[in-house]
Motif scaffolding. Structure first.
Motif, PDB file in Angstrom:
ATOM      1  N   ILE A   1       0.774  -1.151  -0.123  1.00  0.00           N
ATOM      2  CA  ILE A   1       0.027  -0.033  -0.062  1.00  0.00           C
ATOM      3  C   ILE A   1       0.752   1.150  -0.062  1.00  0.00           C
ATOM      4  N   LYS A   2       2.004   1.164   0.838  1.00  0.00           N
ATOM      5  CA  LYS A   2       2.751   2.228   0.840  1.00  0.00           C
ATOM      6  C   LYS A   2       3.345   2.820  -0.653  1.00  0.00           C
ATOM      7  N   GLY A   3       3.730   1.747  -1.483  1.00  0.00           N
ATOM      8  CA  GLY A   3       4.241   1.849  -2.557  1.00  0.00           C
ATOM      9  C   GLY A   3       3.242   2.280  -3.560  1.00  0.00           C
ATOM     10  N   LYS A   4       1.979   2.374  -3.518  1.00  0.00           N
ATOM     11  CA  LYS A   4       0.963   2.676  -4.238  1.00  0.00           C
ATOM     12  C   LYS A   4       0.364   4.349  -3.731  1.00  0.00           C
ATOM     13  N   GLN A   5       0.438   4.238  -2.469  1.00  0.00           N
ATOM     14  CA  GLN A   5      -0.102   5.660  -1.976  1.00  0.00           C
ATOM     15  C   GLN A   5       1.050   6.689  -1.829  1.00  0.00           C
ATOM     16  N   LEU A   6       0.792   7.989  -2.051  1.00  0.00           N
ATOM     17  CA  LEU A   6       1.788   8.986  -1.798  1.00  0.00           C
ATOM     18  C   LEU A   6       1.940   9.273  -0.249  1.00  0.00           C
ATOM     19  N   ARG A   7       0.752   9.162   0.413  1.00  0.00           N
ATOM     20  CA  ARG A   7       0.582   9.258   1.850  1.00  0.00           C
ATOM     21  C   ARG A   7      -0.493   8.327   2.606  1.00  0.00           C
ATOM     22  N   PRO A   8      -0.291   8.170   3.781  1.00  0.00           N
ATOM     23  CA  PRO A   8      -1.244   7.008   4.396  1.00  0.00           C
ATOM     24  C   PRO A   8      -2.597   7.631   4.379  1.00  0.00           C
ATOM     25  N   PHE A   9      -3.634   6.830   4.637  1.00  0.00           N
ATOM     26  CA  PHE A   9      -5.120   7.183   4.832  1.00  0.00           C
ATOM     27  C   PHE A   9      -5.354   8.163   5.797  1.00  0.00           C
ATOM     28  N   LEU A  10      -4.701   7.979   7.136  1.00  0.00           N
ATOM     29  CA  LEU A  10      -5.338   8.787   8.028  1.00  0.00           C
ATOM     30  C   LEU A  10      -3.678   9.322   8.614  1.00  0.00           C
ATOM     31  N   GLY A  11      -2.809   9.856   7.817  1.00  0.00           N
ATOM     32  CA  GLY A  11      -1.754  10.569   8.471  1.00  0.00           C
ATOM     33  C   GLY A  11      -1.202  11.358   7.009  1.00  0.00           C
ATOM     34  N   SER A  12      -0.365  12.317   7.524  1.00  0.00           N
ATOM     35  CA  SER A  12       0.376  13.149   6.587  1.00  0.00           C
ATOM     36  C   SER A  12       1.557  12.499   5.987  1.00  0.00           C
ATOM     37  N   THR A  13       2.312  11.629   6.550  1.00  0.00           N
ATOM     38  CA  THR A  13       3.556  10.974   5.952  1.00  0.00           C
ATOM     39  C   THR A  13       3.811   9.585   6.587  1.00  0.00           C
ATOM     40  N   TRP A  14       4.434   8.783   5.606  1.00  0.00           N
ATOM     41  CA  TRP A  14       4.693   7.576   5.925  1.00  0.00           C
ATOM     42  C   TRP A  14       5.848   7.489   7.240  1.00  0.00           C
ATOM     43  N   GLN A  15       5.682   6.616   8.294  1.00  0.00           N
ATOM     44  CA  GLN A  15       6.644   6.447   9.268  1.00  0.00           C
ATOM     45  C   GLN A  15       7.302   5.157   9.095  1.00  0.00           C
ATOM     46  N   VAL A  16       8.154   5.145   8.385  1.00  0.00           N
ATOM     47  CA  VAL A  16       8.960   3.923   8.105  1.00  0.00           C
ATOM     48  C   VAL A  16      10.423   4.243   8.547  1.00  0.00           C
ATOM     49  N   PRO A  17      10.963   3.045   9.094  1.00  0.00           N
ATOM     50  CA  PRO A  17      12.408   3.125   9.515  1.00  0.00           C
ATOM     51  C   PRO A  17      13.341   3.339   8.523  1.00  0.00           C
ATOM     52  N   THR A  18      14.232   4.085   8.634  1.00  0.00           N
ATOM     53  CA  THR A  18      15.298   4.413   7.602  1.00  0.00           C
ATOM     54  C   THR A  18      16.794   3.883   7.662  1.00  0.00           C
ATOM     55  N   LEU A  19      16.843   3.536   8.990  1.00  0.00           N
ATOM     56  CA  LEU A  19      18.263   2.990   9.337  1.00  0.00           C
ATOM     57  C   LEU A  19      18.555   1.459   8.718  1.00  0.00           C
ATOM     58  N   ARG A  20      19.361   1.325   7.842  1.00  0.00           N
ATOM     59  CA  ARG A  20      19.625  -0.088   7.152  1.00  0.00           C
ATOM     60  C   ARG A  20      21.008  -0.558   7.876  1.00  0.00           C
ATOM     61  N   GLN A  21      21.454   0.090   8.684  1.00  0.00           N
ATOM     62  CA  GLN A  21      22.966  -0.528   9.297  1.00  0.00           C
ATOM     63  C   GLN A  21      22.700  -1.419  10.369  1.00  0.00           C
ATOM     64  N   ILE A  22      23.456  -2.537  10.125  1.00  0.00           N
ATOM     65  CA  ILE A  22      23.591  -3.356  11.499  1.00  0.00           C
ATOM     66  C   ILE A  22      24.741  -3.148  12.144  1.00  0.00           C
ATOM     67  N   ASP A  23      24.381  -2.496  13.663  1.00  0.00           N
ATOM     68  CA  ASP A  23      25.662  -2.101  14.441  1.00  0.00           C
ATOM     69  C   ASP A  23      25.430  -2.898  15.808  1.00  0.00           C
ATOM     70  N   SER A  24      26.484  -2.491  16.749  1.00  0.00           N
ATOM     71  CA  SER A  24      26.422  -3.315  18.045  1.00  0.00           C
ATOM     72  C   SER A  24      25.255  -3.079  18.728  1.00  0.00           C
ATOM     73  N   LYS A  25      24.711  -1.844  18.591  1.00  0.00           N
ATOM     74  CA  LYS A  25      23.318  -1.686  19.300  1.00  0.00           C
ATOM     75  C   LYS A  25      22.171  -2.555  18.785  1.00  0.00           C
ATOM     76  N   LEU A  26      22.118  -2.893  17.677  1.00  0.00           N
ATOM     77  CA  LEU A  26      21.109  -3.475  17.270  1.00  0.00           C
ATOM     78  C   LEU A  26      21.304  -5.094  17.592  1.00  0.00           C
ATOM     79  N   ILE A  27      22.389  -5.457  17.526  1.00  0.00           N
ATOM     80  CA  ILE A  27      22.913  -6.985  17.964  1.00  0.00           C
ATOM     81  C   ILE A  27      22.780  -7.046  19.268  1.00  0.00           C
TER      82      ILE A  27
END
Length: 139
Positions: free
Chosen positions: A59-85
């Protein structure tokens, strides 16, 4: 409207936890005990959660914004670091020892208050320690 949607989502989530028996630590520990008396029933719960997540990303890929919000809230971090582990390891160890993760753990205050009070107390203390550690490290 946002509060009503949030309440309905929380109720649906809680019903899903109860229906799938994820609020029962014996079922969770049985699922995690792959070398003992393994109970694979929670695989269906995980597959369902993944399917719902995939639908959300579709749905996020098809919609510019969510049905009930102004922006999508999607995690942006892609790095696997010591905090994550370290964090995910501590989460998994705690879940495996207690049979509770935060959502079902809160239900233990009602379902099993003798255990629930310890779990929720530890959850609050751990969250507080993380909060203060984060505040100190960002100064």
């Amino acid at each position: 409207m946002n509060a009503i949607i949030t309440l309905l989502a929380g109720l649906l989530f809680g019903l899903g936890l109860a229906f799938s028996e994820m609020t029962n630590p014996a079922v969770v520990i049985g699922f995690l005990d792959i070398f003992g008396n393994w109970n694979p029933s929670l695989i269906i719960v995980m597959a369902s959660a993944i399917a719902v997540g995939m639908i959300g990303y579709f749905i996020k890929g098809k919609q510019l914004r969510p049905f009930l919000g102004s922006t999508w809230q999607v995690p942006t971090l892609r790095q696997i670091d010591s905090k994550l582990i370290i964090g995910s390891s501590l989460f998994g160890i705690g879940w495996g020892i207690s049979g509770y993760c935060p959502g079902p753990g809160l239900t233990a205050l009602v379902n099993n208050p003798n255990e629930g009070i310890y779990f929720v107390g530890a959850l609050i203390i751990g969250s507080g320690l993380h909060y203060f550690q984060t505040k100190i490290s960002h100064k």
